[in-house]
Design a protein around this motif. Structure first.
Motif, short mmCIF file in Angstrom:
data_model
loop_
_atom_site.label_atom_id
_atom_site.label_comp_id
_atom_site.label_asym_id
_atom_site.label_seq_id
_atom_site.Cartn_x
_atom_site.Cartn_y
_atom_site.Cartn_z
N LYS A 1 0.83 -1.26 0.02
CA LYS A 1 0.07 0.02 0.05
C LYS A 1 0.85 1.19 -0.08
O LYS A 1 0.44 2.35 -0.65
CB LYS A 1 -0.81 0.05 1.12
N ARG A 2 2.09 1.09 0.77
CA ARG A 2 2.70 2.38 0.60
C ARG A 2 3.46 2.72 -0.78
O ARG A 2 3.41 3.61 -1.34
CB ARG A 2 3.92 2.31 1.54
N GLY A 3 3.64 1.38 -1.59
CA GLY A 3 4.18 1.64 -2.89
C GLY A 3 3.00 2.18 -3.90
O GLY A 3 3.29 2.91 -4.86
N LEU A 4 1.66 1.61 -3.54
CA LEU A 4 0.47 2.17 -4.27
C LEU A 4 0.44 3.43 -4.13
O LEU A 4 0.15 4.41 -5.22
CB LEU A 4 -0.59 1.52 -3.73
N GLU A 5 0.48 4.22 -3.05
CA GLU A 5 0.41 5.72 -2.86
C GLU A 5 1.44 6.37 -3.51
O GLU A 5 1.37 7.49 -3.89
CB GLU A 5 0.34 6.02 -1.23
N ALA A 6 2.64 5.72 -3.80
CA ALA A 6 3.74 6.55 -4.29
C ALA A 6 3.45 6.63 -5.40
O ALA A 6 3.70 7.65 -6.05
CB ALA A 6 5.17 5.75 -3.78
N PHE A 7 3.08 5.68 -6.06
CA PHE A 7 2.54 5.44 -7.59
C PHE A 7 1.55 6.59 -7.81
O PHE A 7 1.62 7.35 -8.82
CB PHE A 7 2.27 4.20 -8.11
N ALA A 8 0.55 6.50 -7.12
CA ALA A 8 -0.67 7.39 -7.08
C ALA A 8 -0.25 9.03 -6.92
O ALA A 8 -0.76 9.84 -7.69
CB ALA A 8 -1.59 7.03 -6.05
N ASP A 9 0.57 9.11 -6.10
CA ASP A 9 1.13 10.56 -5.87
C ASP A 9 1.85 11.17 -7.17
O ASP A 9 1.52 12.35 -7.68
CB ASP A 9 1.93 10.67 -4.58
N CYS A 10 2.69 10.29 -7.64
CA CYS A 10 3.39 10.76 -8.70
C CYS A 10 2.56 10.75 -10.05
O CYS A 10 2.81 11.70 -10.82
CB CYS A 10 4.48 9.46 -9.18
N LEU A 11 1.52 9.88 -10.00
CA LEU A 11 0.48 10.09 -11.10
C LEU A 11 -0.39 11.20 -11.26
O LEU A 11 -0.40 11.86 -12.13
CB LEU A 11 -0.24 8.68 -11.07
N ARG A 12 -0.86 11.63 -9.98
CA ARG A 12 -1.52 12.81 -9.84
C ARG A 12 -0.87 14.16 -10.32
O ARG A 12 -1.23 15.00 -11.00
CB ARG A 12 -1.96 13.16 -8.35
N VAL A 13 0.43 14.07 -9.95
CA VAL A 13 1.50 15.30 -10.57
C VAL A 13 1.40 15.34 -12.01
O VAL A 13 1.23 16.57 -12.62
CB VAL A 13 2.75 15.28 -10.01
N GLU A 14 1.59 14.15 -12.60
CA GLU A 14 1.73 14.12 -13.99
C GLU A 14 0.46 14.20 -14.98
O GLU A 14 0.26 15.13 -15.74
CB GLU A 14 2.34 12.78 -14.67
N MET A 15 -0.72 13.90 -14.23
CA MET A 15 -2.08 13.88 -14.75
C MET A 15 -2.72 15.28 -14.68
O MET A 15 -3.57 15.53 -15.47
CB MET A 15 -2.84 12.81 -14.26
N ALA A 16 -2.12 16.23 -13.72
CA ALA A 16 -2.85 17.25 -13.57
C ALA A 16 -2.57 18.24 -14.94
O ALA A 16 -3.62 19.21 -15.15
CB ALA A 16 -2.13 18.07 -12.35
N SER A 17 -1.53 18.14 -15.71
CA SER A 17 -1.43 18.68 -16.98
C SER A 17 -2.61 18.65 -17.99
O SER A 17 -2.81 19.12 -18.98
CB SER A 17 -0.14 18.58 -17.46
#
Length: 335
Positions: free
Chosen positions: A194-210
């Motif tokens: 789950k910690r890995g999952l949140e790291a992926f989600a956080d990185c994805l959120r920054v990229e997808m904001a564009s």
């Protein structure tokens, strides 16, 4: 600084602050005026719909008019068939093992061939498993299995469907856990996933904001009773996996105590999934969804909100206050 220069700087700063406040107020009010996302014309893909959160969310979204692609590990199983019977013709059961590249590709083909006019609005990465064991009780295969489903399964599904969600400027939701940051005894492999999952989600959120895509993380607390996701174990389930070295360290009496403690903790949790489903619905339909939804009891909320910001020495010391942790230390065979 003399009085006149201070007055001059204040005179320059205040109008700027006023402008910022006006802009903020305008943006905030426009968001508040925005309507919720309507279901008709939009599709949502949910993984892990055989039972639990996925099952309940699929029913709710179907009721709201969404075309629901309900990913099920066992499409002919009781859970999937009951879901189909209780839903409208819009809901489609899709065979989806998130650890299988072939299943994900086939699911994407089915979704693309059956998309409603507006497109795929959201992907909800809900499929997951839970298990409990001390780290030394687990094999590397146990860790692989946990991470393959909870982490890589979500990555595999998300990457495959991102082009469709990006075209809709939609949403990606991940079901995590408070154990992503709360390093509790006996939850090592689950916390890693789950910690890995949140790291992926956080990185994805920054990229997808564009691209205008919003990413949210759901962090449920103790919902073991509501979902039956927690795997119950007997003494023999654990003891028979031990080699001689581990049998010399962990006594059977301690294992019995650990089982009793885990079962009693699960019984204190939520008995239904309503709070989690409501958070999921908000993440999918609200004009401004939260980045994170922590779903714990009111008495636990302050503790869990503060926990990630406390010094590590202090968070480690929290466990020394537990009667279970104290008993553990006494019952281990420490040389």
């Amino acid at each position: 600084m003399n009085a006149s220069s201070f007055t001059y700087q204040l005179f320059c700063i205040v109008p700027g602050l006023a402008v910022l406040l006006l802009v903020f107020a305008k943006v905030f009010s426009s968001r508040c005026r925005s309507s919720l996302v309507d279901g008709p014309g939009w599709a949502v893909l949910i993984t892990g719909c055989d039972s639990g959160f996925g099952y309940e969310l699929a029913r709710c979204l179907d009721h709201k008019g969404f075309v629901v692609f309900a990913g099920c590990l066992f499409p002919q199983g009781t859970g999937a068939q009951n879901l189909a019977k209780q839903s409208s013709h819009r809901l489609k059961i899709v065979k989806l093992d998130v650890t299988s590249d072939a299943d994900v590709r086939q699911a994407k083909t089915i979704v693309q061939e059956n998309l409603p006019e507006k497109g795929l609005w959201a992907v909800v990465n809900n499929a997951g498993i839970s298990d409990w064991a001390e780290i030394e009780w687990s094999t590397i295969e146990d860790f692989h299995h946990m991470v393959d489903i909870n982490l890589f399964g979500s990555i595999r599904t998300t990457v495959a469907f991102l082009p469709l969600v990006r075209a809709a400027k939609g949403r990606v939701i991940f079901v995590s856990s408070i154990f992503a940051f709360f390093n509790c005894l006996n939850m090592g492999s689950y916390s890693v996933s789950k910690r890995g999952l949140e790291a992926f989600a956080d990185c994805l959120r920054v990229e997808m904001a564009s691209f205008g895509v919003k990413v949210s993380i759901i962090q449920p607390g103790n919902f073991g009773q509501a979902t039956n996701i927690v795997k119950m174990k007997t003494l023999s389930d654990i003891w028979l996996k031990f080699d001689d070295e581990r049998k010399q360290t962990f006594s059977q009496d301690y294992i019995k105590l650990a089982i009793e403690y885990f079962v009693s903790t699960c019984r204190t949790g939520f008995t239904n999934a309503d709070k989690v489903i409501n958070a999921m619905l908000h993440a999918i339909t609200a004009p401004s969804p939260n980045r994170r939804y922590m779903i714990v009891s009111a008495t636990d909320r302050v503790f869990f909100q503060l926990y990630p910001y406390l010094p590590t020495a202090l968070t480690d010391a929290v466990f020394s206050l537990s009667s279970m942790y104290a008993a553990r230390k006494e019952m281990l065979y420490v040389k």
